[in-house]
Enzyme design. Structure first.
Site, PDB file in Angstrom:
ATOM      1  N   MET A  98     -17.890  65.318 -18.825  1.00  0.00           N
ATOM      2  CA  MET A  98     -16.658  64.568 -19.059  1.00  0.00           C
ATOM      3  C   MET A  98     -16.963  63.077 -19.032  1.00  0.00           C
ATOM      4  O   MET A  98     -17.369  62.547 -18.001  1.00  0.00           O
ATOM      5  CB  MET A  98     -15.617  64.911 -17.993  1.00  0.00           C
ATOM      6  CG  MET A  98     -15.186  66.366 -17.997  1.00  0.00           C
ATOM      7  SD  MET A  98     -13.890  66.694 -16.778  1.00  0.00           S
ATOM      8  CE  MET A  98     -14.841  66.615 -15.267  1.00  0.00           C
ATOM      9  N   PHE A 185     -13.344  59.405 -13.142  1.00  0.00           N
ATOM     10  CA  PHE A 185     -14.357  58.801 -14.014  1.00  0.00           C
ATOM     11  C   PHE A 185     -15.418  59.823 -14.424  1.00  0.00           C
ATOM     12  O   PHE A 185     -15.267  61.017 -14.199  1.00  0.00           O
ATOM     13  CB  PHE A 185     -14.929  57.533 -13.377  1.00  0.00           C
ATOM     14  CG  PHE A 185     -13.845  56.543 -13.019  1.00  0.00           C
ATOM     15  CD1 PHE A 185     -13.183  55.857 -14.003  1.00  0.00           C
ATOM     16  CD2 PHE A 185     -13.463  56.359 -11.700  1.00  0.00           C
ATOM     17  CE1 PHE A 185     -12.165  54.968 -13.684  1.00  0.00           C
ATOM     18  CE2 PHE A 185     -12.444  55.469 -11.364  1.00  0.00           C
ATOM     19  CZ  PHE A 185     -11.797  54.779 -12.373  1.00  0.00           C
ATOM     20  N   GLY A 186     -16.499  59.355 -15.102  1.00  0.00           N
ATOM     21  CA  GLY A 186     -17.460  60.281 -15.698  1.00  0.00           C
ATOM     22  C   GLY A 186     -17.968  61.336 -14.726  1.00  0.00           C
ATOM     23  O   GLY A 186     -18.308  61.011 -13.598  1.00  0.00           O
ATOM     24  N   SER A 187     -18.039  62.586 -15.171  1.00  0.00           N
ATOM     25  CA  SER A 187     -18.386  63.664 -14.253  1.00  0.00           C
ATOM     26  C   SER A 187     -18.763  64.916 -15.043  1.00  0.00           C
ATOM     27  O   SER A 187     -18.926  64.872 -16.260  1.00  0.00           O
ATOM     28  CB  SER A 187     -17.213  63.948 -13.314  1.00  0.00           C
ATOM     29  OG  SER A 187     -16.009  64.013 -14.045  1.00  0.00           O
ATOM     30  N   ARG A 188     -18.856  66.051 -14.338  1.00  0.00           N
ATOM     31  CA  ARG A 188     -19.325  67.278 -14.980  1.00  0.00           C
ATOM     32  C   ARG A 188     -18.756  68.494 -14.264  1.00  0.00           C
ATOM     33  O   ARG A 188     -18.482  68.464 -13.059  1.00  0.00           O
ATOM     34  CB  ARG A 188     -20.855  67.284 -14.925  1.00  0.00           C
ATOM     35  CG  ARG A 188     -21.532  68.558 -15.354  1.00  0.00           C
ATOM     36  CD  ARG A 188     -23.028  68.326 -15.394  1.00  0.00           C
ATOM     37  NE  ARG A 188     -23.781  69.542 -15.214  1.00  0.00           N
ATOM     38  CZ  ARG A 188     -25.107  69.617 -15.277  1.00  0.00           C
ATOM     39  NH1 ARG A 188     -25.812  68.535 -15.494  1.00  0.00           N
ATOM     40  NH2 ARG A 188     -25.720  70.762 -15.096  1.00  0.00           N
TER      41      ARG A 188
END
Length: 219
Positions: A98, A185-188
């Site tokens: 993401m 925020f950016g992640s997985r």
């Protein structure tokens, strides 16, 4: 709609941007062009955070024969691996990255019961790093289907994402498509599926949480 996780944050950010612009105009009234540029940057920054915390309405077509996407993002991993924390067996790992531009709401991939939950503090490697799944801050959540099959999911913090939120615990009853968490925020997100599940997505495919079918559950 703005997600509840972002409402206080957005108010604080708005106050900070307004204060910066007011102080700049007060102390440097002669820098008119710079004030305009600062205003435009502030508006752009606020809109960025606003879109990050958006929570679009999603209507999930519930289907006990499918595993749906738990998050928006890009499929970056589809491979067989051994899950050693809880399942202790070979599984198909499907990982979704993401970016900060994706919706960061996490949704239940199936209907069932949470049979295992654990929060792991950890590092903040970039989300696509091979070791992020086992070394980063993360949660491990296992969904138990009505037929007894268990599916593991991990929320994984990235380099910028340092706040994982979850709304379930061991014993929680969950419904496919419902919210179970949020990652800022950016992640997985990693899914660990049984080997006999038929994967319906491909590497590089962009998917939508609560909408896209990740895998088909065999009879």
């Amino acid at each position: 709609m703005i997600h509840k996780e972002g409402r206080v944050f957005l108010v604080i950010i708005a106050i900070v941007f307004i204060a910066i612009n007011v102080l700049a105009m007060y102390f440097f009234p002669e820098l008119i062009i710079a004030s305009y540029v600062l205003g435009i940057i502030s508006i752009g920054g606020f809109l960025f955070f606003l879109q990050f915390f958006r929570n679009p309405k999603r209507i999930t077509t519930k289907d006990e024969k499918n595993v749906i996407a738990p998050a928006d993002g890009k499929v970056v991993v589809i491979e067989e691996t051994k899950e050693t924390e809880y399942l202790n067996e070979q599984r198909i790992q499907v990982s979704i990255f993401m970016s900060p531009l994706n919706v960061h709401v996490n949704r239940n991939p199936v209907t069932g019961t949470i049979s295992y939950f654990k929060y792991h503090p950890g590092k903040y490697l970039v989300a696509w790093h091979p070791k992020s799944s086992t070394e980063n801050e993360r949660t491990s959540i296992v969904f138990k289907l009505i037929n007894g099959t268990e599916i593991m999911l991990r929320q994984i913090a990235g380099a910028a994402a340092r706040r994982i939120k979850w709304y379930v615990d061991k014993g929680s009853e969950v419904e496919q498509g419902g919210e179970f968490g949020f990652i800022k925020f950016g992640s997985r997100v990693d899914l660990f599926l049984p080997l006999n599940y038929k994967i319906k997505v491909k590497i590089g495919e962009h998917i939508k949480g609560g909408i896209t079918t990740i895998a088909e559950i065999p009879d």
